[in-house]
Design an enzyme around this catalytic site. Structure first.
Site, PDB file in Angstrom:
ATOM      1  N   CYS A  34      -2.018   5.340   1.139  1.00 34.33           N
ATOM      2  CA  CYS A  34      -2.986   5.822   2.131  1.00 34.33           C
ATOM      3  C   CYS A  34      -2.877   7.352   2.182  1.00 34.33           C
ATOM      4  O   CYS A  34      -1.799   7.885   2.466  1.00 34.33           O
ATOM      5  CB  CYS A  34      -2.698   5.220   3.505  1.00 34.33           C
ATOM      6  SG  CYS A  34      -3.784   5.901   4.765  1.00 34.33           S
ATOM      7  N   ASN A  53       0.858  -1.186   0.000  1.00 35.81           N
ATOM      8  CA  ASN A  53       0.000   0.000   0.000  1.00 35.81           C
ATOM      9  C   ASN A  53       0.893   1.234   0.000  1.00 35.81           C
ATOM     10  O   ASN A  53       1.469   1.596   1.023  1.00 35.81           O
ATOM     11  CB  ASN A  53      -0.910  -0.055   1.247  1.00 35.81           C
ATOM     12  CG  ASN A  53      -1.807   1.158   1.367  1.00 35.81           C
ATOM     13  OD1 ASN A  53      -1.728   2.099   0.569  1.00 35.81           O
ATOM     14  ND2 ASN A  53      -2.673   1.158   2.378  1.00 35.81           N
TER      15      ASN A  53
END
Ligand code: SIN
Length: 340
Positions: free
Chosen positions: A128, A125
Site C-alpha cells: 500500500c 499486501n
C-alpha cells in the site's frame, strides 16, 4: 465456447477474473456483488490486526487521464471482527483474505489468526503506497530483505499458500519477486497502485485528504503490463522460480484480460473497473475474452498464456548477479527458513 477455467494454487476458478484487494471488498456485500457479477476469485480488502477507520476524505478521486487516485487508509474492521464474518466461499467463488501489517510480528499474529479460518490462500499486501499516512516509510516490497522477512514470518505460521502483493514503485520488481518466492510465497500479485498525487489549483493543495495516494485504472495499464512482463520474463529465463502471477493494473475489458494473460498472468484483477462501471464488469469481460479466443481459435487460456513473453525472452539471458544478491540479502534477513 472457449474454456475459461483456471487452476490456481489448488483452486479451480470459473474464469480468470479477480476482485483484487484495494479499494473495494471491505464489506461482505461487495464480495457477494462481485461473485454475482461473475468474478472467478474474490480477494478481501486487506485486514489488519486492529480496526482502522481510514483517512479523511476525499479518499477516491477520478483523474482526467482515466484512472482513480486513492488513499483510503486501509479501512477495515480488524482481524477479530473479520474472523466472525469471513467465509471461504461466497456465491460459489473462493475468497482469499488479504492481510496487511506494520511489522513481521504483527504478520505472524495475523497469519495464525487467518490460518484458523481455513482460507484457500492468503494474500499479504506488502505494497500500500500510503499505509503510513502522508509521510510514508519505505514499503516492505521496496526491499528484498524486508520482503523475505515478512514472507518468512507468515510462512512459519501457516501452511496455506501465500500470495505476495507487490508494489510497482521500484526500479527492479524482479528482485523483489525473487525474494518473495525464495522465502516461501507461492504466487505473486502484481501490481498495487503507482504512487501519485494531484493538485487542486483553486484550493492550492493536494486533492486527496491524505495528500498523497496511489493511482489505478486504465492510465496505469501499460505500466502494469511492463511490470508483470518483467516478472514473467525472469520466470521464463529461469532467473526466478516459476509461480502463478495474479496481475492487476487497469484491466477493464476482455481484451485487457487477454493482454495480461499474453504476458504470462494466470488470473487478472479488476478493481477500478468495478468502481467505474459495476460488478457486472467481470461477466462482461469474460464474455469478451471468450469471443476474442473464439475469433483467434484458442480453446483454453493455456493456448496463449505468455505468448508475448516469446518476444521479450528470446535474446535475454538470466542476469544472475542482481537476483543472486537479492536472494542472498533475503536469506540473511529472513534467517530464511525457505519453504522449498
Ligand atoms: C487503501 O486502503 O488505502 C488502499 C489499499 C492499498 O493500496 O493496498
Amino acid at each position: 465456447m472457449a474454456d475459461l477455467t483456471v487452476e490456481l494454487l489448488g483452486m479451480k476458478l470459473a474464469n480468470p477474473t479477480v476482485l483484487p484487494s484495494g479499494i473495494l471488498g471491505e464489506r461482505q456485500g461487495m464480495l457477494e456483488a462481485a461473485a454475482k457479477g461473475g468474478a472467478g476469485l474474490l480477494v478481501t480488502k486487506s485486514v489488519t490486526l486492529r480496526p482502522r477507520e481510514g483517512y479523511r476524505g476525499p479518499v477516491l478521486v477520478p483523474t482526467p487521464a482515466g484512472g482513480i487516485m486513492n488513499a483510503m487508509g486501509l479501512p477495515n474492521p480488524g482481524i477479530e471482527e473479520f474472523s466472525r464474518t469471513y467465509a471461504a466461499r461466497v456465491g460459489g467463488r473462493p475468497v482469499i483474505p488479504s492481510i496487511h501489517a506494520s511489522s513481521p510480528d504483527e504478520l505472524r499474529q495475523l497469519a495464525m489468526a487467518v490460518d484458523r479460518l481455513g482460507p484457500p490462500a492468503i494474500e499479504v499486501n506488502l505494497s500500500c503506497p500510503h499505509a503510513g499516512g502522508s509521510r510514508p516509510d519505505a514499503l516492505v516490497s521496496q526491499d528484498p530483505a524486508e520482503t523475505a522477512r515478512a514472507i518468512s514470518a507468515i510462512c512459519t505460521n501457516t501452511d496455506v499458500p501465500i500470495i505476495a502483493k507487490l508494489t510497482p514503485n521500484v526500479s527492479d520488481i524482479v528482485e523483489i519477486a525473487a525474494a518473495a518466492l525464495y522465502a516461501g510465497a507461492s504466487a505473486i500479485a502484481a501490481v498495487n497502485t503507482f504512487a501519485a498525487m494531484d493538485v487542486d489549483v483553486n484550493f492550492e493543495r493536494p486533492v486527496l485528504g491524505n495528500l498523497i495516494g496511489g493511482l489505478s485504472g486504465p492510465a496505469i495499464r501499460p505500466l502494469a503490463l511492463r511490470k508483470v512482463a518483467d516478472i514473467a520474463v525472469a520466470m521464463r529465463t529461469g532467473c526466478i522460480d516459476q509461480a502463478p502471477i495474479i496481475a492487476s493494473g487497469g484491466a477493464a475489458s476482455g481484451e485487457d484480460l487477454a493482454r495480461f494473460i499474453l504476458v504470462g498472468a494466470t488470473a487478472v484483477g479488476m478493481g477500478s473497473a468495478v468502481y467505474e462501471r459495476d460488478a457486472g464488469v467481470f461477466a462482461a469481460a469474460s464474455a469478451e475474452l471468450d469471443a476474442w479466443m473464439q475469433a483467434k481459435g484458442y480453446r483454453r487460456l493455456g493456448d496463449f498464456r505468455g505468448k508475448v513473453i516469446d518476444w521479450l525472452a528470446t535474446e535475454k539471458e538470466c542476469a544472475d548477479e542482481p537476483i543472486g544478491k537479492a536472494v542472498e540479502r533475503a536469506a540473511e534477513a529472513g534467517k530464511a527458513a525457505p519453504r522449498r
